[in-house]
Structures are given as structure tokens and as C-alpha cells.
Design a protein around this motif. Structure first.
Motif, PDB file in Angstrom:
ATOM      1  N   GLU A  20      -0.246  18.839   7.323  1.00  0.00           N
ATOM      2  CA  GLU A  20       0.128  17.810   6.345  1.00  0.00           C
ATOM      3  C   GLU A  20      -0.613  16.510   6.625  1.00  0.00           C
ATOM      4  N   ALA A  21      -0.706  15.689   5.593  1.00  0.00           N
ATOM      5  CA  ALA A  21      -1.157  14.305   5.770  1.00  0.00           C
ATOM      6  C   ALA A  21      -0.414  13.476   4.727  1.00  0.00           C
ATOM      7  N   ARG A  22      -0.061  12.272   5.114  1.00  0.00           N
ATOM      8  CA  ARG A  22       0.642  11.371   4.183  1.00  0.00           C
ATOM      9  C   ARG A  22      -0.115  10.063   4.092  1.00  0.00           C
ATOM     10  N   CYS A  23       0.011   9.400   2.950  1.00  0.00           N
ATOM     11  CA  CYS A  23      -0.582   8.058   2.839  1.00  0.00           C
ATOM     12  C   CYS A  23       0.288   7.182   1.953  1.00  0.00           C
ATOM     13  N   PHE A  24       0.104   5.857   2.084  1.00  0.00           N
ATOM     14  CA  PHE A  24       0.728   4.918   1.153  1.00  0.00           C
ATOM     15  C   PHE A  24       0.258   5.327  -0.253  1.00  0.00           C
ATOM     16  N   ALA A  25       1.149   5.237  -1.238  1.00  0.00           N
ATOM     17  CA  ALA A  25       0.805   5.696  -2.594  1.00  0.00           C
ATOM     18  C   ALA A  25      -0.463   5.022  -3.110  1.00  0.00           C
ATOM     19  N   GLU A  26      -0.706   3.779  -2.722  1.00  0.00           N
ATOM     20  CA  GLU A  26      -1.875   3.071  -3.273  1.00  0.00           C
ATOM     21  C   GLU A  26      -3.139   3.210  -2.416  1.00  0.00           C
ATOM     22  N   ASN A  27      -3.083   4.024  -1.374  1.00  0.00           N
ATOM     23  CA  ASN A  27      -4.251   4.170  -0.491  1.00  0.00           C
ATOM     24  C   ASN A  27      -5.208   5.237  -1.058  1.00  0.00           C
ATOM     25  N   THR A  28      -5.951   4.837  -2.072  1.00  0.00           N
ATOM     26  CA  THR A  28      -6.799   5.782  -2.812  1.00  0.00           C
ATOM     27  C   THR A  28      -7.862   6.421  -1.922  1.00  0.00           C
ATOM     28  N   ALA A  29      -8.439   5.654  -1.008  1.00  0.00           N
ATOM     29  CA  ALA A  29      -9.507   6.196  -0.157  1.00  0.00           C
ATOM     30  C   ALA A  29      -8.964   7.326   0.716  1.00  0.00           C
ATOM     31  N   SER A  30      -7.779   7.117   1.286  1.00  0.00           N
ATOM     32  CA  SER A  30      -7.197   8.145   2.146  1.00  0.00           C
ATOM     33  C   SER A  30      -6.824   9.378   1.321  1.00  0.00           C
ATOM     34  N   GLU A  31      -6.289   9.139   0.147  1.00  0.00           N
ATOM     35  CA  GLU A  31      -5.907  10.241  -0.728  1.00  0.00           C
ATOM     36  C   GLU A  31      -7.138  11.082  -1.085  1.00  0.00           C
ATOM     37  N   ARG A  32      -8.224  10.390  -1.324  1.00  0.00           N
ATOM     38  CA  ARG A  32      -9.479  11.068  -1.688  1.00  0.00           C
ATOM     39  C   ARG A  32      -9.978  11.936  -0.521  1.00  0.00           C
ATOM     40  N   VAL A  33      -9.832  11.419   0.700  1.00  0.00           N
ATOM     41  CA  VAL A  33     -10.222  12.203   1.884  1.00  0.00           C
ATOM     42  C   VAL A  33      -9.416  13.513   1.924  1.00  0.00           C
ATOM     43  N   MET A  34      -8.121  13.396   1.660  1.00  0.00           N
ATOM     44  CA  MET A  34      -7.256  14.596   1.688  1.00  0.00           C
ATOM     45  C   MET A  34      -7.687  15.581   0.606  1.00  0.00           C
ATOM     46  N   GLN A  35      -7.938  15.057  -0.584  1.00  0.00           N
ATOM     47  CA  GLN A  35      -8.333  15.945  -1.698  1.00  0.00           C
ATOM     48  C   GLN A  35      -9.651  16.644  -1.394  1.00  0.00           C
ATOM     49  N   LYS A  36     -10.617  15.861  -0.864  1.00  0.00           N
ATOM     50  CA  LYS A  36     -11.943  16.457  -0.591  1.00  0.00           C
ATOM     51  C   LYS A  36     -11.855  17.544   0.484  1.00  0.00           C
ATOM     52  N   ALA A  37     -10.868  17.399   1.391  1.00  0.00           N
ATOM     53  CA  ALA A  37     -10.719  18.395   2.467  1.00  0.00           C
ATOM     54  C   ALA A  37      -9.926  19.619   2.003  1.00  0.00           C
ATOM     55  N   GLY A  38      -9.430  19.576   0.764  1.00  0.00           N
ATOM     56  CA  GLY A  38      -8.734  20.745   0.221  1.00  0.00           C
ATOM     57  C   GLY A  38      -7.218  20.680   0.331  1.00  0.00           C
ATOM     58  N   LEU A  39      -6.682  19.532   0.791  1.00  0.00           N
ATOM     59  CA  LEU A  39      -5.219  19.416   0.826  1.00  0.00           C
ATOM     60  C   LEU A  39      -4.709  19.249  -0.607  1.00  0.00           C
ATOM     61  N   TYR A  45      -1.742  17.944  -3.353  1.00  0.00           N
ATOM     62  CA  TYR A  45      -0.686  16.945  -3.556  1.00  0.00           C
ATOM     63  C   TYR A  45       0.645  17.659  -3.739  1.00  0.00           C
ATOM     64  N   GLU A  46       1.650  17.261  -2.958  1.00  0.00           N
ATOM     65  CA  GLU A  46       2.958  17.919  -3.064  1.00  0.00           C
ATOM     66  C   GLU A  46       4.038  16.994  -3.595  1.00  0.00           C
ATOM     67  N   GLY A  47       3.734  15.700  -3.698  1.00  0.00           N
ATOM     68  CA  GLY A  47       4.733  14.838  -4.317  1.00  0.00           C
ATOM     69  C   GLY A  47       4.801  13.442  -3.733  1.00  0.00           C
ATOM     70  N   LEU A  48       5.517  12.616  -4.494  1.00  0.00           N
ATOM     71  CA  LEU A  48       5.704  11.221  -4.092  1.00  0.00           C
ATOM     72  C   LEU A  48       7.060  11.097  -3.404  1.00  0.00           C
ATOM     73  N   LEU A  49       7.047  10.622  -2.164  1.00  0.00           N
ATOM     74  CA  LEU A  49       8.291  10.428  -1.416  1.00  0.00           C
ATOM     75  C   LEU A  49       8.692   8.972  -1.605  1.00  0.00           C
ATOM     76  N   ARG A  50       9.657   8.746  -2.488  1.00  0.00           N
ATOM     77  CA  ARG A  50       9.984   7.377  -2.895  1.00  0.00           C
ATOM     78  C   ARG A  50      10.596   6.579  -1.749  1.00  0.00           C
ATOM     79  N   GLU A  51       9.998   5.444  -1.460  1.00  0.00           N
ATOM     80  CA  GLU A  51      10.481   4.526  -0.411  1.00  0.00           C
ATOM     81  C   GLU A  51      10.828   5.305   0.864  1.00  0.00           C
ATOM     82  N   GLN A  52       9.932   6.202   1.268  1.00  0.00           N
ATOM     83  CA  GLN A  52      10.224   7.049   2.427  1.00  0.00           C
ATOM     84  C   GLN A  52      10.185   6.280   3.729  1.00  0.00           C
TER      85      GLN A  52
END
Ligand SMILES: CC(C)(COP(=O)(O)OP(=O)(O)OC[C@H]1O[C@@H](n2cnc3c(N)ncnc32)[C@H](O)[C@@H]1OP(=O)(O)O)[C@@H](O)C(=O)NCCC(=O)NCCS
Length: 184
Positions: free
Chosen positions: A134-153, A155-162
């Protein structure tokens, strides 16, 4: 009985992932003092080298206790430490783990962290025999999210105010990849 080496040295095209030592304090401080770098992470911006040394002692203690910890990311060409990555946790009962990462701002957007994440996933699935990473990021951290997507992870959902980080409630995005997905 043989114990697992969670942070054995890994080598990729441009990078070496190796164990961190106290001699790395200056290079780590150089990026950890940068407020842009620490904007979307759980830890506070470092104010002095003592903050960095306190952090390094925790990392090294985990090596000593044979627990999953962090790697230094070293650029082969310059032999310079340019960031850090590692296990947030490894749960061996469920063969599940979470990874985290950070890179000095000078090195952003050159594909370095995507190279790192691929290397860790390969090690996690093929050497440690994990089933889910797994990997998690702040919802607005687009660069980190992109790294996860490019690596094949996926998206499983938004954890509200986790999490409550630096006094704010933070929405977290959860990404994960399974061993069978990595191998296909
Ligand atoms: C997140 C981070 C590790 C990314 O490392 P990196 O080596 O720059 O990542 P890569 O170059 O492999 O990929 C970055 C991708 O994000 C994209 N990107 C970067 N900033 C972006 C933005 N503001 N909006 C949209 N996309 C962005 C890049 O274009 C690239 O995608 P592409 O290859 O499709 O063009 C780095 O920005 C960092 O250390 N940030 C601070 C710490 C942090 O947030 N850590 C993660 C905590 S979850």
C-alpha cells in the motif's frame, strides 16, 4: 533461524538504495529543512541538525532490531544522497506492507521516485513474498499520487479526515497493488 533483511541494498538503473548512517545527517537535513518538501508528509520540517540526528537514530535502531526501516536513495553518478524511502510497516501475518518516500526538491520530476518504487515493489513481492503493498498520500499531493499510478498501484478510495497532521484534519488517498498484479 535466518532473519529477514528488510533493507538490503537494492540497485536500479540510476540509483542505489542502501542503509542510512549518521554520516548522512547533513544531506538529509538539507532537504528536510525545506518546507516545500515537508508540506505533504506526516513529519515536521527539520529546524536543526539535531532534529535530523534524532530521526536517524530511530532509523538505525530499527536496523539493529531487525525491523523494517528506511533506505537512503543515492544517485549513482554523483554518489549523493537525494532522498529516502522505506517501509511504513510490514505485517508478516497478512503479507502486507506500506511504503513511503521523499526526495530533495532539486531532483523532482526526473522519474527518480518512480524508479525507486518499482525497485521496492520488485523486492517486496519477489524477495519478501508480500501479497499486498500500500501507499497513501494527502489527497492534494498530485505528484505522489502520480508516482503510485505510474508504478501500477490502484486507487482504492478517499479516507476522509483519516489523519490529524500538524493540527489539520487531512483527507488521505489509499493506493495498493497485489503480488499477482505486479507479476502479470
Ligand atoms: C512525491 C515525490 C516523491 C515525487 O518524486 P519524483 O521523483 O518527482 O516523481 P517522478 O518524477 O517519478 O513522477 C512525478 C510525476 O508527478 C507529476 N507531477 C509533479 N508535480 C505535479 C503537479 N503539481 N501536478 C500534477 N502532476 C505533477 C510529474 O509530471 C510526474 O508525472 P509524469 O511522469 O506523468 O509526467 C516528490 O515530489 C517529493 O519528494 N515530494 C515531497 C515529499 C512527498 O510528498 N512525499 C510523498 C508523501 S506521500
Amino acid at each position: 533461524m535466518e532473519t529477514t533483511n528488510f533493507n538490503q541494498q537494492l540497485v536500479s538503473n540510476r540509483l542505489v538504495l542502501r542503509r542510512i548512517t549518521l554520516d548522512d545527517a547533513k544531506d538529509i537535513f538539507d532537504y528536510a529543512v525545506d518546507g516545500e518538501v515537508s508540506r505533504f508528509v506526516t513529519w515536521e520540517q527539520h529546524r536543526s541538525i539535531e532534529d535530523t540526528l534524532a530521526f536517524l537514530n530511530i532509523v538505525i535502531q530499527k536496523y539493529d532490531n531487525k525491523q523494517p526501516s528506511d533506505w537512503a536513495i543515492v544517485e549513482k553518478q554523483s554518489n549523493k544522497l537525494i532522498g529516502m524511502c522505506g517501509w511504513v510497516y510490514v505485517n508478516e501475518n497478512h503479507r502486507r506492507a506500506e511504503i513511503g518516500y521523499v526526495l530533495s526538491r532539486k531532483y523532482w520530476n526526473q522519474g527518480y521516485m518512480s524508479e525507486v518504487v518499482s525497485q521496492i515493489l520488485d523486492f517486496g513481492f519477489n524477495t519478501l513474498n508480500l501479497n499486498r503493498i500500500e501507499a497513501r498520500c494527502f489527497a492534494e499531493n498530485t505528484a505522489s499520487e502520480r508516482v503510485m499510478q505510474k508504478a501500477g498501484l490502484r486507487y482504492e478510495g478517499l479516507l476522509r479526515e483519516q489523519m490529524i497532521i500538524k493540527g489539520s484534519n487531512v483527507d488521505i488517498k489509499m493506493y495498493a497493488i497485489l503480488q499477482k498484479e505486479w507479476n502479470s
